[in-house]
Design a protein around this motif. Sequence first.
Motif, PDB file in Angstrom:
ATOM      1  N   PHE A 183       6.282 -10.498  -9.110  1.00  0.00           N
ATOM      2  CA  PHE A 183       6.359  -9.103  -9.534  1.00  0.00           C
ATOM      3  C   PHE A 183       7.562  -8.935 -10.455  1.00  0.00           C
ATOM      4  O   PHE A 183       8.451  -9.794 -10.493  1.00  0.00           O
ATOM      5  CB  PHE A 183       6.421  -8.141  -8.333  1.00  0.00           C
ATOM      6  N   PRO A 184       7.608  -7.837 -11.209  1.00  0.00           N
ATOM      7  CA  PRO A 184       8.658  -7.654 -12.221  1.00  0.00           C
ATOM      8  C   PRO A 184      10.069  -7.723 -11.632  1.00  0.00           C
ATOM      9  O   PRO A 184      10.357  -7.109 -10.605  1.00  0.00           O
ATOM     10  CB  PRO A 184       8.365  -6.257 -12.783  1.00  0.00           C
ATOM     11  N   TYR A 185      10.927  -8.503 -12.287  1.00  0.00           N
ATOM     12  CA  TYR A 185      12.367  -8.613 -11.960  1.00  0.00           C
ATOM     13  C   TYR A 185      12.615  -9.071 -10.521  1.00  0.00           C
ATOM     14  O   TYR A 185      13.648  -8.760  -9.939  1.00  0.00           O
ATOM     15  CB  TYR A 185      13.070  -7.263 -12.214  1.00  0.00           C
ATOM     16  N   ARG A 186      11.674  -9.818  -9.974  1.00  0.00           N
ATOM     17  CA  ARG A 186      11.782 -10.277  -8.584  1.00  0.00           C
ATOM     18  C   ARG A 186      13.126 -10.945  -8.282  1.00  0.00           C
ATOM     19  O   ARG A 186      13.770 -10.658  -7.270  1.00  0.00           O
ATOM     20  CB  ARG A 186      10.644 -11.264  -8.301  1.00  0.00           C
ATOM     21  N   ASP A 187      13.552 -11.832  -9.182  1.00  0.00           N
ATOM     22  CA  ASP A 187      14.766 -12.602  -8.913  1.00  0.00           C
ATOM     23  C   ASP A 187      16.043 -11.800  -9.129  1.00  0.00           C
ATOM     24  O   ASP A 187      17.132 -12.263  -8.775  1.00  0.00           O
ATOM     25  CB  ASP A 187      14.788 -13.879  -9.768  1.00  0.00           C
ATOM     26  N   ASN A 188      15.922 -10.619  -9.717  1.00  0.00           N
ATOM     27  CA  ASN A 188      17.061  -9.683  -9.767  1.00  0.00           C
ATOM     28  C   ASN A 188      17.168  -8.895  -8.466  1.00  0.00           C
ATOM     29  O   ASN A 188      18.263  -8.604  -7.982  1.00  0.00           O
ATOM     30  CB  ASN A 188      16.913  -8.709 -10.938  1.00  0.00           C
ATOM     31  N   ASN A 234      20.334   0.906  -0.533  1.00  0.00           N
ATOM     32  CA  ASN A 234      19.507   1.254   0.624  1.00  0.00           C
ATOM     33  C   ASN A 234      19.158   2.734   0.700  1.00  0.00           C
ATOM     34  O   ASN A 234      18.157   3.104   1.293  1.00  0.00           O
ATOM     35  CB  ASN A 234      20.241   0.887   1.929  1.00  0.00           C
ATOM     36  N   ASN A 235      20.007   3.594   0.125  1.00  0.00           N
ATOM     37  CA  ASN A 235      19.907   5.029   0.378  1.00  0.00           C
ATOM     38  C   ASN A 235      19.438   5.863  -0.797  1.00  0.00           C
ATOM     39  O   ASN A 235      19.564   7.085  -0.773  1.00  0.00           O
ATOM     40  CB  ASN A 235      21.264   5.554   0.850  1.00  0.00           C
ATOM     41  N   CYS A 236      18.904   5.221  -1.810  1.00  0.00           N
ATOM     42  CA  CYS A 236      18.451   5.964  -2.991  1.00  0.00           C
ATOM     43  C   CYS A 236      16.939   5.875  -3.103  1.00  0.00           C
ATOM     44  O   CYS A 236      16.367   4.796  -2.915  1.00  0.00           O
ATOM     45  CB  CYS A 236      19.107   5.397  -4.248  1.00  0.00           C
ATOM     46  N   THR A 237      16.292   7.006  -3.378  1.00  0.00           N
ATOM     47  CA  THR A 237      14.839   6.980  -3.494  1.00  0.00           C
ATOM     48  C   THR A 237      14.381   6.180  -4.705  1.00  0.00           C
ATOM     49  O   THR A 237      13.296   5.616  -4.704  1.00  0.00           O
ATOM     50  CB  THR A 237      14.261   8.403  -3.590  1.00  0.00           C
ATOM     51  N   ARG A 238      15.205   6.156  -5.737  1.00  0.00           N
ATOM     52  CA  ARG A 238      14.882   5.310  -6.884  1.00  0.00           C
ATOM     53  C   ARG A 238      15.404   3.912  -6.577  1.00  0.00           C
ATOM     54  O   ARG A 238      16.577   3.727  -6.298  1.00  0.00           O
ATOM     55  CB  ARG A 238      15.525   5.854  -8.164  1.00  0.00           C
ATOM     56  N   THR A 239      14.518   2.922  -6.605  1.00  0.00           N
ATOM     57  CA  THR A 239      14.932   1.563  -6.273  1.00  0.00           C
ATOM     58  C   THR A 239      15.785   1.021  -7.411  1.00  0.00           C
ATOM     59  O   THR A 239      15.284   0.653  -8.471  1.00  0.00           O
ATOM     60  CB  THR A 239      13.693   0.670  -6.045  1.00  0.00           C
ATOM     61  N   VAL A 240      17.097   0.991  -7.198  1.00  0.00           N
ATOM     62  CA  VAL A 240      18.036   0.592  -8.244  1.00  0.00           C
ATOM     63  C   VAL A 240      19.105  -0.336  -7.678  1.00  0.00           C
ATOM     64  O   VAL A 240      19.450  -0.281  -6.504  1.00  0.00           O
ATOM     65  CB  VAL A 240      18.731   1.819  -8.893  1.00  0.00           C
ATOM     66  N   ILE A 241      19.624  -1.194  -8.548  1.00  0.00           N
ATOM     67  CA  ILE A 241      20.753  -2.057  -8.203  1.00  0.00           C
ATOM     68  C   ILE A 241      22.011  -1.428  -8.775  1.00  0.00           C
ATOM     69  O   ILE A 241      22.088  -1.151  -9.973  1.00  0.00           O
ATOM     70  CB  ILE A 241      20.558  -3.476  -8.778  1.00  0.00           C
ATOM     71  N   ARG A 242      22.998  -1.184  -7.921  1.00  0.00           N
ATOM     72  CA  ARG A 242      24.260  -0.597  -8.368  1.00  0.00           C
ATOM     73  C   ARG A 242      25.350  -1.661  -8.275  1.00  0.00           C
ATOM     74  O   ARG A 242      25.648  -2.155  -7.182  1.00  0.00           O
ATOM     75  CB  ARG A 242      24.613   0.620  -7.512  1.00  0.00           C
ATOM     76  N   LYS A 243      25.936  -1.987  -9.407  1.00  0.00           N
ATOM     77  CA  LYS A 243      26.933  -3.063  -9.453  1.00  0.00           C
ATOM     78  C   LYS A 243      28.149  -2.759  -8.574  1.00  0.00           C
ATOM     79  O   LYS A 243      28.767  -3.644  -8.006  1.00  0.00           O
ATOM     80  CB  LYS A 243      27.370  -3.309 -10.897  1.00  0.00           C
ATOM     81  N   LYS A 244      28.486  -1.488  -8.458  1.00  0.00           N
ATOM     82  CA  LYS A 244      29.667  -1.107  -7.677  1.00  0.00           C
ATOM     83  C   LYS A 244      29.390  -1.045  -6.174  1.00  0.00           C
ATOM     84  O   LYS A 244      30.292  -0.801  -5.385  1.00  0.00           O
ATOM     85  CB  LYS A 244      30.200   0.251  -8.157  1.00  0.00           C
ATOM     86  N   LEU A 245      28.154  -1.270  -5.795  1.00  0.00           N
ATOM     87  CA  LEU A 245      27.776  -1.140  -4.391  1.00  0.00           C
ATOM     88  C   LEU A 245      28.393  -2.244  -3.525  1.00  0.00           C
ATOM     89  O   LEU A 245      28.715  -2.027  -2.357  1.00  0.00           O
ATOM     90  CB  LEU A 245      26.251  -1.180  -4.266  1.00  0.00           C
ATOM     91  N   ASN A 246      28.558  -3.426  -4.114  1.00  0.00           N
ATOM     92  CA  ASN A 246      29.097  -4.586  -3.367  1.00  0.00           C
ATOM     93  C   ASN A 246      28.348  -4.804  -2.059  1.00  0.00           C
ATOM     94  O   ASN A 246      28.941  -4.948  -0.991  1.00  0.00           O
ATOM     95  CB  ASN A 246      30.597  -4.400  -3.076  1.00  0.00           C
TER      96      ASN A 246
END
Length: 466
Positions: A183-188, A234-246
């Motif tokens: 699926f798209p961007y799986r490895d990210n 974990n807590n955002c309805t939009r599935t996103v990667i946040r770099k500052k989340l650590n």
Amino acid sequence: MSYYNISLAQIRKNVEKRKKKYIEDDSFLFGKDEYSIGILKEVKNNFGEILTRVDGNIPTSLPIETGQRFLFISYDQTRGSHGLHKYPAKFFPELPRWLIQKYSKPGNIVLDPFMGSGTSNVEALLLGRHSVGIDVDPFAKFLTKVKTTKLDVEELEESTDFILKSLIKYDPKKIKDTDLPIFPYRDNWFDKEILFELAYIKKLIKNSKYSDNIKDFQLISLSSIIRSVSNADNNCTRTVIRKKLNKNIYPSMALTKFAETLLLNSYRMREFSSIIDTDISVEIPNDNDARNIKYPANYFDFAITSPPYANAVDYPRTHQLEMYWLGLANGSLTPMKKQHVGTESVSSDDYKILHKIEVEEADIVIENIFKKDPRRAYIAYKYLIDMEKNLREVHRVLKKKSKYVIVVGNNKIRGYNFESWKYLMKLSERIGFKVDNYFGSEIIKHFIKVPRDERINTDWIIVLEK
């Protein structure tokens, strides 16, 4: 010996701690006729308004004045099958439980045309009402099917033991590239170790000797940890990667989280399966839509729903990782998004001109939004068009004198208050419903992240009569 030296004894110990807290909360007489009665008192909100606070179950005899505001405190959001999987903006169980008891009788047929995670269907089942749940979202249909299916307790315990013993035999060499979903961007989204662990768990479930009902339950348990072991917030309805989340993701995390979740969910399903009546049906049709309900006229005794609201939760995007792993989606989600009421997937040709719904209060707001953002104005207009179609369909399939209860939130669009509940009442009267009552349910917790000025402070409960 486990590849990661996972301790089942430690996993069971961790689950027992969580289960103890779960059991000690005795505020809920789950599945019993004599439901516990909520505690009532008057309180003030942050604006100095007087609210009627109800803790726990809501008494069917609770007096309601039109326009009254309540503060309902829920204790049952993780009880029984309700707790199998997180789902954004879902009903708290006490609300549909109360309304189903108030406006229907045992043996009646209840409809939820926007069933989401199936809370109304679970409660109808526990209360001895047949139900139909409709949703265009494949994940919602799969989750609700699992949450309303009685499991064989012996098979459940045996299959749980089998999975747990197999988890400690994990070896990444047992997984081939062909076992990994594409699926798209799986490895990210996922670290390599986690990908292999999830694939191993899924393969265990799929290749086991147990029934499809057991496998589906285990797949939902797997789905419920997907977000937490991914690189997404974990807590955002939009599935996103946040770099500052650590975010701390580590090898063995998927295996141990799944083991704990499976044990706790198995306990929930034993509790649930021991009290439901197999003579009560739950139908989840594949080919229905809230705007096209393929049931006869005058079929349902009661309808209840919490529809999406305009410009709000993007459900396919919220559950995209779960759907990819469950095989419910692949590639672009846009075609799926376009099917949803309240969708933001609209064509530029649609919003070149101002559209009106012919409800004065709504059209004034839509026109103001249009001046700032024509696309958002069209999204708001399209939402009301779709909801009017739903109102017509529910009016058709409901029996005369029966009630349709809609629990709907308001939001801001480009700085303007979009008061859905007021517009829906006008639309419902236009097509033949009578507004029997309406009242507010104050919201004190937000389990989803949306911009602060677009948060909903009150859900409005509209009681319509055919």
